[in-house]
Design a protein around this motif. Structure first.
Motif, PDB file in Angstrom:
ATOM      1  N   GLY A 299       0.693  -1.282   0.180  1.00  0.00           N
ATOM      2  CA  GLY A 299       0.010  -0.229   0.194  1.00  0.00           C
ATOM      3  C   GLY A 299       0.943   1.319   0.054  1.00  0.00           C
ATOM      4  N   GLU A 300       1.868   1.489  -0.784  1.00  0.00           N
ATOM      5  CA  GLU A 300       2.833   2.330  -0.763  1.00  0.00           C
ATOM      6  C   GLU A 300       2.166   3.388  -1.690  1.00  0.00           C
ATOM      7  OE1 GLU A 300       7.304   2.256  -1.765  1.00  0.00           O
ATOM      8  OE2 GLU A 300       6.386   2.412  -3.609  1.00  0.00           O
ATOM      9  N   ASP A 301       2.579   4.836  -1.230  1.00  0.00           N
ATOM     10  CA  ASP A 301       2.243   6.031  -1.757  1.00  0.00           C
ATOM     11  C   ASP A 301       2.494   5.793  -3.482  1.00  0.00           C
ATOM     12  OD1 ASP A 301       1.990   8.774  -2.993  1.00  0.00           O
ATOM     13  OD2 ASP A 301       2.218   9.473  -1.033  1.00  0.00           O
ATOM     14  N   TYR A 302       1.680   6.132  -4.321  1.00  0.00           N
ATOM     15  CA  TYR A 302       2.179   5.722  -5.761  1.00  0.00           C
ATOM     16  C   TYR A 302       3.147   6.849  -6.299  1.00  0.00           C
ATOM     17  CZ  TYR A 302      -0.768   9.906  -7.232  1.00  0.00           C
ATOM     18  OH  TYR A 302      -1.272  11.155  -7.171  1.00  0.00           O
ATOM     19  N   ARG A 303       3.442   7.994  -5.587  1.00  0.00           N
ATOM     20  CA  ARG A 303       4.302   9.041  -5.842  1.00  0.00           C
ATOM     21  C   ARG A 303       5.836   8.536  -5.841  1.00  0.00           C
ATOM     22  NH1 ARG A 303       1.286  13.718  -2.770  1.00  0.00           N
ATOM     23  NH2 ARG A 303       1.437  12.110  -1.246  1.00  0.00           N
TER      24      ARG A 303
END
Length: 296
Positions: A85-89
């Motif tokens: 669930g990592e930040d896509y940025r």
């Protein structure tokens, strides 16, 4: 151990743990996963240092708990706590940086700097602890304003969630959504109303400290200022990615304020609508050409 020293100790531990976890798991959103929790811990420490007997500090702690519960729920339903669930940025940045550059960015900005901000935004609690004056009418007004900002962010996040849920259902059914990003509700008046209300709550939290000290000239304003600067930079980066995916987003940018909710620009609306119609026409024409090619 004094309250501020204890908070510094917790912040140092949070920095070390989030950095180590990012290195071990190769996921870089561990600060995001504590974002809604650790400020509540800091304000609990300040309120606890007063024996939970100070009305202003108790209010600040209670409001932060409401803020944290709401943000935790919203982050969890988007899969933020799930593996991957990592930040896509961060993935975008990894593509633009050399590995060693990103690791420096990780330890300095993602892990350290963001943890510093999470401590700084709660330091009005330290101001209130060292200036223990009676809870008064001004505090009551700030409490109501904070709750209004909390409600605003709740509504904005729900509107975004509803749109994304609808969009996924349309795509799953093989239909092209008429809109590719949310532009209704609060998003009609601000491109990022949730970001605006998030920052506003911590400016309200600073106001509690200013009221306790009897002056707005407090060094603990640094937290709210740095949070605003963080959101400003994050918003520009996020929108650059969105614009690359959806060219029609440029019309939305022209017609709608970035943060502070305000009236839309009619000229921007017309220009954005014209560009959107042209893009749809081009896409349909392209599909028509491809259809003939397939037949031939």
């Amino acid at each position: 151990m004094q309250a501020l020293q204890l908070c510094l100790f917790v912040a140092g531990g949070a920095w070390l743990v989030t950095w180590l976890l990012s290195v071990l798991t190769r996921e870089y959103s561990w600060v995001d996963r504590i974002w809604s929790v650790i400020p509540v811990v800091y304000l609990a420490i300040f309120a606890g240092a007063a024996g939970f007997a100070d009305a202003r500090l108790n209010t600040m702690f209670a409001l932060s708990a409401l803020w944290g519960a709401r943000l935790t729920f919203n982050f969890a339903r988007k899969g933020g706590y799930a593996p991957g669930g990592e930040d896509y940025r961060w993935a975008v940045l990894r593509e633009r940086m050399r590995p060693w550059q990103f690791q420096v960015f990780n330890v300095v900005f993602i892990s350290f700097y963001q943890n510093v901000i999470l401590l700084l935004i709660t330091l009005p609690g330290y101001t209130a602890l060292t200036n223990r004056t009676s809870y008064g009418a001004a505090d009551a007004v700030v409490t109501i304003v904070f709750l209004a900002f909390l409600a605003g962010e709740t509504v904005a996040d729900q509107q975004q969630w509803n749109f994304q849920t609808w969009k996924k259902s349309e795509l799953a059914a093989g239909r092209e959504p008429g809109r590719r990003f949310v532009q209704t509700g609060l998003f009609r008046y601000s491109r990022h109303p949730n970001f605006f209300f998030e920052q506003a709550q911590w400016w309200a939290m600073f106001a509690f400290g200013a009221i306790a000290a009897g002056s707005p000239w407090q060094w603990t304003v640094a937290g709210a200022v740095l949070l605003t600067l963080l959101f400003a930079g994050s918003t520009r980066f996020t929108e650059s990615i969105t614009l690359g995916r959806y060219p029609e987003y440029a019309g939305y940018q022209r017609s709608t304020p970035a943060m502070i909710p305000w009236r839309r620009s009619a000229s921007g609306d017309r220009l954005g609508a014209a560009r959107h119609d042209q893009q749809r026409a081009d896409a349909e024409q392209g599909q028509h050409r491809h259809g003939h090619e397939d037949v031939m």
